[in-house]
Scaffold this motif. Structure first.
Motif, PDB file in Angstrom:
ATOM      1  N   GLN A 212      47.738  62.318 -16.912  1.00 31.88           N
ATOM      2  CA  GLN A 212      47.253  63.226 -17.950  1.00 31.88           C
ATOM      3  C   GLN A 212      46.395  64.335 -17.349  1.00 31.88           C
ATOM      4  O   GLN A 212      46.504  65.503 -17.738  1.00 31.88           O
ATOM      5  CB  GLN A 212      46.457  62.444 -18.991  1.00 31.88           C
ATOM      6  N   THR A 213      45.558  63.992 -16.397  1.00 38.36           N
ATOM      7  CA  THR A 213      44.683  64.978 -15.774  1.00 38.36           C
ATOM      8  C   THR A 213      45.485  66.038 -15.031  1.00 38.36           C
ATOM      9  O   THR A 213      45.254  67.244 -15.185  1.00 38.36           O
ATOM     10  CB  THR A 213      43.716  64.284 -14.802  1.00 38.36           C
ATOM     11  N   GLN A 216      47.434  68.366 -17.494  1.00 37.39           N
ATOM     12  CA  GLN A 216      46.645  69.325 -18.262  1.00 37.39           C
ATOM     13  C   GLN A 216      45.870  70.292 -17.376  1.00 37.39           C
ATOM     14  O   GLN A 216      45.815  71.485 -17.658  1.00 37.39           O
ATOM     15  CB  GLN A 216      45.678  68.570 -19.179  1.00 37.39           C
ATOM     16  N   THR A 217      45.264  69.777 -16.325  1.00 32.36           N
ATOM     17  CA  THR A 217      44.382  70.641 -15.537  1.00 32.36           C
ATOM     18  C   THR A 217      45.143  71.592 -14.622  1.00 32.36           C
ATOM     19  O   THR A 217      44.733  72.745 -14.459  1.00 32.36           O
ATOM     20  CB  THR A 217      43.417  69.793 -14.683  1.00 32.36           C
ATOM     21  N   MET A 218      46.239  71.142 -14.025  1.00 32.79           N
ATOM     22  CA  MET A 218      46.931  72.005 -13.078  1.00 32.79           C
ATOM     23  C   MET A 218      47.440  73.259 -13.753  1.00 32.79           C
ATOM     24  O   MET A 218      47.257  74.381 -13.263  1.00 32.79           O
ATOM     25  CB  MET A 218      48.076  71.244 -12.409  1.00 32.79           C
ATOM     26  N   MET A 379      38.178  72.156 -18.117  1.00 31.21           N
ATOM     27  CA  MET A 379      39.116  71.369 -17.339  1.00 31.21           C
ATOM     28  C   MET A 379      38.408  70.564 -16.247  1.00 31.21           C
ATOM     29  O   MET A 379      38.867  69.489 -15.867  1.00 31.21           O
ATOM     30  CB  MET A 379      40.167  72.282 -16.700  1.00 31.21           C
ATOM     31  N   LEU A 380      37.285  71.102 -15.747  1.00 33.87           N
ATOM     32  CA  LEU A 380      36.533  70.335 -14.758  1.00 33.87           C
ATOM     33  C   LEU A 380      36.029  69.023 -15.340  1.00 33.87           C
ATOM     34  O   LEU A 380      35.895  68.021 -14.636  1.00 33.87           O
ATOM     35  CB  LEU A 380      35.363  71.176 -14.243  1.00 33.87           C
ATOM     36  N   ASN A 381      35.746  69.031 -16.631  1.00 32.33           N
ATOM     37  CA  ASN A 381      35.370  67.802 -17.338  1.00 32.33           C
ATOM     38  C   ASN A 381      36.477  66.763 -17.209  1.00 32.33           C
ATOM     39  O   ASN A 381      36.257  65.626 -16.779  1.00 32.33           O
ATOM     40  CB  ASN A 381      35.097  68.155 -18.805  1.00 32.33           C
ATOM     41  N   LEU A 382      37.693  67.179 -17.573  1.00 33.33           N
ATOM     42  CA  LEU A 382      38.831  66.272 -17.493  1.00 33.33           C
ATOM     43  C   LEU A 382      39.157  65.937 -16.043  1.00 33.33           C
ATOM     44  O   LEU A 382      39.527  64.805 -15.722  1.00 33.33           O
ATOM     45  CB  LEU A 382      40.042  66.904 -18.182  1.00 33.33           C
ATOM     46  N   SER A 385      37.151  63.094 -14.635  1.00 31.07           N
ATOM     47  CA  SER A 385      37.633  61.795 -15.104  1.00 31.07           C
ATOM     48  C   SER A 385      38.871  61.373 -14.319  1.00 31.07           C
ATOM     49  O   SER A 385      38.993  60.212 -13.907  1.00 31.07           O
ATOM     50  CB  SER A 385      37.958  61.879 -16.601  1.00 31.07           C
ATOM     51  N   GLY A 386      39.787  62.311 -14.090  1.00 29.86           N
ATOM     52  CA  GLY A 386      41.002  61.987 -13.344  1.00 29.86           C
ATOM     53  C   GLY A 386      40.726  61.632 -11.903  1.00 29.86           C
ATOM     54  O   GLY A 386      41.325  60.700 -11.351  1.00 29.86           O
ATOM     55  N   VAL A 387      39.801  62.347 -11.264  1.00 31.15           N
ATOM     56  CA  VAL A 387      39.468  62.055  -9.871  1.00 31.15           C
ATOM     57  C   VAL A 387      38.768  60.703  -9.767  1.00 31.15           C
ATOM     58  O   VAL A 387      38.982  59.957  -8.798  1.00 31.15           O
ATOM     59  CB  VAL A 387      38.600  63.183  -9.284  1.00 31.15           C
ATOM     60  N   ALA A 388      37.939  60.369 -10.751  1.00 34.05           N
ATOM     61  CA  ALA A 388      37.311  59.042 -10.754  1.00 34.05           C
ATOM     62  C   ALA A 388      38.382  57.951 -10.803  1.00 34.05           C
ATOM     63  O   ALA A 388      38.278  56.927 -10.108  1.00 34.05           O
ATOM     64  CB  ALA A 388      36.361  58.913 -11.943  1.00 34.05           C
TER      65      ALA A 388
END
Length: 666
Positions: A212-213, A216-218, A379-382, A385-388
């Motif tokens: 999901q990260t 959406q972020t890319m 997007m840095l918020n999301l 979460s994805g990197v975690a």
């Protein structure tokens, strides 16, 4: 593979390892057991870099995504400038109708204004190309051009999004495959120390969050960052002075974003750790639901769930709240920027140094400039979460694997007579707590070796060593004179059949479960194995016979019926070496007598290791080993050990003579 051990999660072969777990139930062991979660995660940027590096196999598509997005963004950025031309045409037509309608030329009107001392108005008219009324034909041409530019930009953005979806899903597909392969290469000790729910959370929830990260972020961050650069370029093209004023908001935005990110990253890591902890508790409680009820621990389970759920709530709330501050702060900075640009732009239009259309375009660019910055911050918020989640998956992928299999062994070495030899074998799960020390024994081909002793004596550990679920710290184990460490695990285990005390059945028909260890078996071979192990006796009472579908937990069969199916599975695999770990403990006495006959047939002409607490089931064993504290304290036949009057005799009397005395007293 013909072993029952293909499903290590059920833990039948883990009884010795359970003993060393901390606390009652151990991590992931039983309905109320707790579990340790990884205490340290990597830093944000190295993990992000490692995650993006996984896109390398899709790099050509990724380059195409960047190119398409770049062209789309540039086209979108040019749109306001072109649209400003339409505004200039309308404004020039309206002003020109008043000025030129009086019969004076544009030059004459400008000179008249200067003569009256209205130099600002004169400069404004001098910067315009006045027409007598609005040229709607020219305005229409400009609007059609803008429409074409925006349609082309939208089509390119759609195509880029389509390719990006292919890139992301291909990357996640490979990651899932890597995780699956990694799980199959991990040693059994890893699963002993990992709560099952925590492991499942990494394999499912965390990978889904990564997907999901990236999705959406890319797309959003690529578009937003390119938009920022394209808009800055257009802003400097229109007015370098206003562009510099607008850029004042950039360092403010970067400072705010960096400060919030630094604080929220640790909170996101805690959020996903709490998620794994809660999943572990839920999985353990649900899988042991009956035990929880029997011991009246519902309230305790609910209390622990409430505590962990509250901890997850607090971690999630804190992470989302802190990271959510980025967008409103960025919007506030953007609005201040908008006000400043509007005031300065109005003054420059009045002074004739800018056209109204350029001011309109610049204000649009201001919005286009702050909006992508806000989106990047969001997007840095999301992304955090994805990197975690990626860090947690990388911890799994980086875990120590089993020692590599031997290579180049000829297939002929898979043939076995069944001689098993332990030579001075020592092993312990915990270096500070020795379990097996200097164990030596020989199991002759075709013999039945029974292993008895108290819980924790090392009985199951012995067969775990034979199966190479663990490797000894010293000494060696040989099968037919070949050190098992020189035999690939797949070859070794394909020669061994194993029936555990804890049954494992997968969701499928009874026929499929019997054929699990031998997929190429014929229908007649399956039926023969079922008849030999008395599965056939109860199958015909089921609605669909052998096609009856067993659910995931096998709850539509009794414990004894499930055990019979697993015994039939081992019978069908026809292994060279047979391991029975309390295989008849779940069947009734009458069925046990029938199974003894089946076991005798199953054990004929092959070496068998039988772990048993019911000493009545191993009276006919060729060799009985009595283990205490990881060592063999007695060995011999049933009659020989009774005659010695040692540990075996005490175990035997505790099972039979005490029962007889109770009957007499009663």
């Amino acid at each position: 593979m013909s072993t029952e051990s293909q499903a290590p999660a059920k833990g039948g072969q883990l009884k010795e390892t359970e003993r060393i777990q901390q606390g009652p139930g151990g991590p992931g062991r039983g309905p109320m057991g707790g579990g340790m979660i990884g205490q340290k995660a990597d830093t944000f940027w190295p993990s992000l870099k490692r995650l993006l590096a996984r896109l390398r196999p899709e790099r050509h598509k990724a380059y195409a995504v960047v190119a398409l997005t770049l062209v789309s963004v540039v086209a979108t950025a040019v749109g306001p400038k072109i649209l400003g031309r339409a505004t200039d045409l309308i404004f020039a037509g309206l002003i020109g109708k008043d000025v030129l309608g009086s019969g004076a030329t544009q030059e004459q009107a400008i000179e008249a204004l200067r003569a009256q001392g209205e130099n600002d108005r004169a400069d404004m008219l001098a910067s315009m190309k006045l027409t007598d009324g609005v040229d709607f034909s020219a305005v229409a041409d400009v609007l059609l051009l803008v429409l074409a530019v925006y349609v082309a930009a939208s089509l390119l953005a759609w195509l880029g999004g389509y390719l990006l979806n292919d890139v992301v899903q291909g990357t996640i597909l490979r990651m899932r495959s890597e995780v699956e392969d990694k799980v199959n290469r991990l040693p059994l000790g890893y699963f002993d120390k990992q709560p099952r729910g925590e492991l499942l959370s990494r394999v499912t929830n965390d990978i889904d969050n990564i997907s999901q990260t990236l999705q959406q972020t890319m797309s959003q961050m690529l578009t937003s960052l390119l938009t920022v650069f394209a808009v800055i370029g257009m802003m400097f093209y229109i007015s370098p002075l206003l562009a510099l004023v607008a850029l004042v908001s950039v360092p403010i935005s970067m400072f705010v974003t960096a400060a919030v990110m630094k604080r929220s990253q640790g909170m996101f890591i805690q959020q996903w750790r709490r998620t794994g902890t809660l999943n572990a508790h839920i999985e353990e409680t649900f899988s042991g639901h009956a035990i929880v009820k029997v011991f009246g621990r519902q309230a305790d389970s609910e209390r622990k769930f409430a505590e962990q759920n509250d901890e997850l709530y607090q971690a999630s709330y804190s992470a989302q709240f802190v990271s959510g501050l980025i967008m409103p702060i960025m919007m506030f900075v953007g609005n201040l920027n908008y006000v400043v640009i509007a005031v300065l732009g109005g003054l420059r239009v009045a002074s004739g140094t800018m056209s109204l259309g350029d001011v309109q375009a610049f204000i649009q660019y201001t919005r286009q400039f702050t909006q992508p910055l806000t989106q990047v911050a969001s997007m840095l918020n999301l992304l955090q979460s994805g990197v975690a989640s990626a860090e947690r998956v990388f911890e799994l992928l980086d875990a120590d694997e089993e020692t590599p299999d031997a290579s180049g062994r000829p297939a002929a070495e898979a043939d076995a007579r069944g001689e098993v030899r332990f030579e001075d074998v020592s092993f312990s799960y915990d270096p500070e707590r020795p379990l097996i020390s200097g164990l030596s024994l020989v199991a002759e081909p075709g013999s039945t070796v029974a292993i008895v002793g108290p819980t924790g004596a090392g009985k199951t550990t012995m067969v775990n060593l034979v199966m190479r679920f663990y490797d000894p710290q010293s000494g060696r184990i040989l099968i037919d004179g070949v050190d098992i460490t020189s035999i690939p695990r797949g070859v070794l285990r394909s020669r061994i059949g194993m029936v555990l005390q804890d049954t494992w059945l997968f969701a499928g028909s009874i026929r499929d479960n019997i054929a699990y260890g031998r997929p190429d078996a014929t229908e007649e071979q399956i039926l023969e194995a079922a008849r030999a192990t008395f599965v056939d006796r109860f199958v015909h009472s089921l609605p669909d016979g052998y096609d009856t579908v067993i659910d995931e937990d096998g709850s539509n069969l009794s414990a004894g019926e499930r055990q019979l199916v697993t015994i039939a599975r081992a019978f069908l695999s026809d292994p060279a070496l047979l391991i029975l770990d309390e295989a008849t403990s779940s069947v009734d006495t009458r069925t046990e007598l029938l199974l003894q006959q089946a076991m005798a047939a199953l054990r004929s002409d092959r070496t068998s290791f039988v772990i048993a607490h019911r000493l009545s089931t191993i009276r006919d064993a060729d060799l009985i080993l009595v283990m205490e504290d990881g060592s063999i304290v007695e060995q011999g036949s049933h009659e020989e050990l009774l005659a010695v009057g040692g540990a075996y005799a005490r175990l035997y009397r505790s099972q039979f003579e005490s029962a007889a005395e109770e009957v007499v007293v009663g």
